[in-house]
Scaffold this motif. Sequence first.
Motif, mmCIF file in Angstrom:
data_model
loop_
_atom_site.group_PDB
_atom_site.id
_atom_site.type_symbol
_atom_site.label_atom_id
_atom_site.label_comp_id
_atom_site.label_asym_id
_atom_site.label_seq_id
_atom_site.Cartn_x
_atom_site.Cartn_y
_atom_site.Cartn_z
ATOM 1 N N THR A 253 2.365 -49.162 37.818
ATOM 2 C CA THR A 253 1.308 -48.452 38.420
ATOM 3 C C THR A 253 1.606 -47.160 37.669
ATOM 4 O OG1 THR A 253 0.991 -49.683 40.304
ATOM 5 C CG2 THR A 253 -0.071 -47.485 40.118
ATOM 6 N N VAL A 254 0.504 -46.569 37.105
ATOM 7 C CA VAL A 254 0.605 -45.448 36.470
ATOM 8 C C VAL A 254 -0.760 -44.506 36.945
ATOM 9 C CG1 VAL A 254 -0.650 -46.390 34.231
ATOM 10 C CG2 VAL A 254 0.874 -44.145 34.394
ATOM 11 N N SER A 255 -0.542 -43.290 36.855
ATOM 12 C CA SER A 255 -1.588 -42.410 37.041
ATOM 13 C C SER A 255 -1.796 -41.518 35.977
ATOM 14 C CB SER A 255 -1.515 -41.392 38.517
ATOM 15 O OG SER A 255 -1.814 -42.254 39.504
ATOM 16 N N ALA A 256 -2.658 -41.236 35.063
ATOM 17 C CA ALA A 256 -2.674 -40.639 33.942
ATOM 18 C C ALA A 256 -4.171 -39.716 34.081
ATOM 19 C CB ALA A 256 -2.744 -41.622 32.710
ATOM 20 N N MET A 257 -3.974 -38.547 33.077
ATOM 21 C CA MET A 257 -5.096 -37.932 32.891
ATOM 22 C C MET A 257 -6.399 -38.412 32.051
ATOM 23 S SD MET A 257 -3.341 -34.489 31.677
ATOM 24 C CE MET A 257 -4.824 -33.543 31.542
ATOM 25 N N CYS A 258 -7.584 -38.219 32.643
ATOM 26 C CA CYS A 258 -8.851 -38.675 31.959
ATOM 27 C C CYS A 258 -9.552 -37.223 31.673
ATOM 28 C CB CYS A 258 -9.565 -39.577 32.809
ATOM 29 S SG CYS A 258 -10.846 -40.338 31.849
ATOM 30 N N PHE A 259 -9.833 -37.006 30.338
ATOM 31 C CA PHE A 259 -10.608 -35.788 30.056
ATOM 32 C C PHE A 259 -12.129 -35.889 30.230
ATOM 33 C CE2 PHE A 259 -6.676 -35.585 27.917
ATOM 34 C CZ PHE A 259 -6.240 -34.337 28.210
ATOM 35 N N MET A 260 -12.528 -35.571 31.633
ATOM 36 C CA MET A 260 -14.044 -35.916 31.933
ATOM 37 C C MET A 260 -14.763 -34.835 31.469
ATOM 38 S SD MET A 260 -13.238 -37.631 35.542
ATOM 39 C CE MET A 260 -11.997 -39.060 35.779
ATOM 40 N N ASP A 261 -16.142 -35.096 31.331
ATOM 41 C CA ASP A 261 -17.394 -34.175 30.952
ATOM 42 C C ASP A 261 -18.302 -34.459 32.034
ATOM 43 O OD1 ASP A 261 -19.331 -32.502 29.995
ATOM 44 O OD2 ASP A 261 -19.669 -33.769 28.049
ATOM 45 N N PHE A 262 -18.424 -33.526 32.743
ATOM 46 C CA PHE A 262 -19.374 -33.583 33.757
ATOM 47 C C PHE A 262 -20.778 -32.769 33.849
ATOM 48 C CE2 PHE A 262 -15.001 -33.649 36.096
ATOM 49 C CZ PHE A 262 -15.219 -34.820 36.613
ATOM 50 N N SER A 263 -21.103 -32.650 32.361
ATOM 51 C CA SER A 263 -22.401 -31.998 32.163
ATOM 52 C C SER A 263 -23.657 -32.952 32.492
ATOM 53 C CB SER A 263 -22.409 -31.426 30.719
ATOM 54 O OG SER A 263 -22.323 -32.740 30.014
ATOM 55 N N ARG A 264 -23.314 -34.129 32.675
ATOM 56 C CA ARG A 264 -24.318 -35.231 32.986
ATOM 57 C C ARG A 264 -24.252 -35.748 34.489
ATOM 58 N NH1 ARG A 264 -27.627 -36.800 28.803
ATOM 59 N NH2 ARG A 264 -28.183 -38.513 29.846
ATOM 60 N N PHE A 265 -23.293 -35.103 35.222
ATOM 61 C CA PHE A 265 -22.982 -35.606 36.456
ATOM 62 C C PHE A 265 -24.154 -35.576 37.491
ATOM 63 C CE2 PHE A 265 -21.511 -35.459 41.057
ATOM 64 C CZ PHE A 265 -20.840 -36.067 41.126
ATOM 65 N N PRO A 266 -24.583 -36.483 38.226
ATOM 66 C CA PRO A 266 -24.083 -37.829 38.263
ATOM 67 C C PRO A 266 -24.491 -38.888 37.495
ATOM 68 C CG PRO A 266 -25.534 -37.538 40.080
ATOM 69 C CD PRO A 266 -25.734 -36.385 39.219
ATOM 70 N N ASP B 180 -23.587 -39.584 34.331
ATOM 71 C CA ASP B 180 -22.799 -39.665 33.124
ATOM 72 C C ASP B 180 -21.892 -40.935 33.091
ATOM 73 O OD1 ASP B 180 -21.428 -39.391 35.838
ATOM 74 O OD2 ASP B 180 -19.692 -38.207 35.038
ATOM 75 N N THR B 181 -21.501 -40.997 31.990
ATOM 76 C CA THR B 181 -20.613 -42.125 31.580
ATOM 77 C C THR B 181 -19.405 -41.601 31.137
ATOM 78 O OG1 THR B 181 -22.464 -43.758 30.983
ATOM 79 C CG2 THR B 181 -20.146 -44.152 30.017
ATOM 80 N N GLN B 182 -18.204 -41.952 31.506
ATOM 81 C CA GLN B 182 -16.725 -41.241 31.362
ATOM 82 C C GLN B 182 -16.031 -42.239 30.567
ATOM 83 O OE1 GLN B 182 -16.121 -38.293 31.962
ATOM 84 N NE2 GLN B 182 -17.887 -37.771 33.420
ATOM 85 N N ASN B 183 -15.248 -41.744 29.467
ATOM 86 C CA ASN B 183 -14.644 -42.697 28.542
ATOM 87 C C ASN B 183 -13.100 -42.137 28.771
ATOM 88 O OD1 ASN B 183 -16.793 -44.152 26.852
ATOM 89 N ND2 ASN B 183 -17.214 -41.933 26.351
ATOM 90 N N CYS B 184 -12.457 -43.031 29.245
ATOM 91 C CA CYS B 184 -10.850 -42.746 29.551
ATOM 92 C C CYS B 184 -9.971 -43.635 28.658
ATOM 93 C CB CYS B 184 -10.709 -42.916 31.102
ATOM 94 S SG CYS B 184 -11.701 -41.896 32.092
ATOM 95 N N SER B 185 -8.894 -43.153 28.591
ATOM 96 C CA SER B 185 -7.732 -44.072 27.705
ATOM 97 C C SER B 185 -6.406 -43.978 28.193
ATOM 98 C CB SER B 185 -7.988 -43.739 26.269
ATOM 99 O OG SER B 185 -7.609 -42.299 25.972
ATOM 100 N N LEU B 186 -5.618 -44.812 28.303
ATOM 101 C CA LEU B 186 -4.119 -44.825 28.760
ATOM 102 C C LEU B 186 -3.350 -45.121 27.259
ATOM 103 C CD1 LEU B 186 -2.010 -44.828 30.882
ATOM 104 C CD2 LEU B 186 -2.271 -47.234 30.943
ATOM 105 N N GLU B 187 -2.647 -44.098 27.148
ATOM 106 C CA GLU B 187 -2.139 -44.230 25.728
ATOM 107 C C GLU B 187 -0.540 -44.528 25.680
ATOM 108 O OE1 GLU B 187 -2.986 -40.158 24.058
ATOM 109 O OE2 GLU B 187 -4.811 -40.374 24.593
#
Length: 421
Positions: A132-145, A147-154
């Motif tokens: 189990t891992v918690s990682a950062m996701c650089f979110m853009d909230f300019s269109r919140f709510p 919006d569509t967020q693109n996250c990645s685990l590297e």
Amino acid sequence: MRKLDSTKVRPLKSEQLLRIEDHDFALRPGFGGSPIPVGIDVQVESIDSISEVDMDFTMTLYLRHYWKDERLSFRSNKNKSMTFDGRLIKKIWVPDVFFVHSKRSFIHDTTVQNVMLRVYPDGNVLFSLRITVSAMCFMDFSRFPLDTQNCSLELESYAYNEDDLMLYWKHGNKSLSTDEHISLSQFFIEEFSASSGLAFYSSTGWYNRLFINFALRRHIFFFVLQSYFPAMLMVMLSWVSFWIDRRAVPARVSLGITTVLTMSTIMTGVSASMPQVSYIKAVDVYLWISFLFVFLSVIEYAAVNYLTTIEERKQLKKRGKASGMYSIEAVQAMAFDGCFHDTDVDIDLTAFSDRCEENETRARAASISNVDTTRIKRKRSLKGNVGRIILQNNHVIDTYSRIIFPSVYIVFNFFYWGLYL
């Protein structure tokens, strides 16, 4: 000769079978030669949470490594593999894969540590972990709510650059699999994809990096119920003041202040659940425009009240004084003292506060028949003139506001939803 009992023969230890003591596993396989290929495949078990405030996500997954280490090859008549638990991991070489931008991570250990090592006779190795891992996701909230967020685990090797270790997806795009029942309360998972690339560090060089990409589209229905719909109701409620008598100062002022405070509460609640970003979000645009409409409705009545006062002063100056009495209309008198008056009755401005009491005293002294007759006349007068009274007592600003405010708000909603949806 006595025949040996096979049940009493001491079996070989796994370390002896794999000849672990004969090799130095501090070095990677093929040290000094070409980089060792390490294949990776991942099965995502669940996405546990998405935090907008912390801008991170938590994911539970099965991480599997594939490589070949000829030092672990062994003889097997049946060509069967051997499976071990985590106790053998500390004695052999394993890839040092870590999660880039991770905040917290751990290997599950209930009921035992969830680690599996499988060695094949030819030296191929499968190393599997449940993490189990918690990682950062650089979110853009300019269109919140909306919006569509693109996250990645590297994933990346920590110590071995591309000259020593080649990290790749074992089965290409099929190396990433997900559980069919993965779901989130606020998001719809649009897609999972696997990709690869290179990462450069000025002090150590180039490293192979693998990406687990996923797109999250937010469910808007929750925010429609909690933010948008209440804001719409508050704006429409503020329009009710345009239909209230312009002389009903307490009613219109209290309605305006209530809607302004309610809008402020809605905006504070939305901001409390969001990170303190320095740019404007889509929900901020809607709430602030709605707040502006509510605020303008209060300013509109301030203008109406001020202009009404000026007009009445001019009318009183034109009429002049007649032995300290002013002849005013019944609607104005009713607004001041709360009682209905016939239009042909002159009322002293200094006695407005006592008018209701005087009427009650006269009603008690008069006969029952006179009282009933007066009430019947007043009821008939009200029934026939309520509509006329309301229309005649409207200010021109109220008349235009009833049309302009709803029309502009409808146009704003049309452009807003067309732009962000």
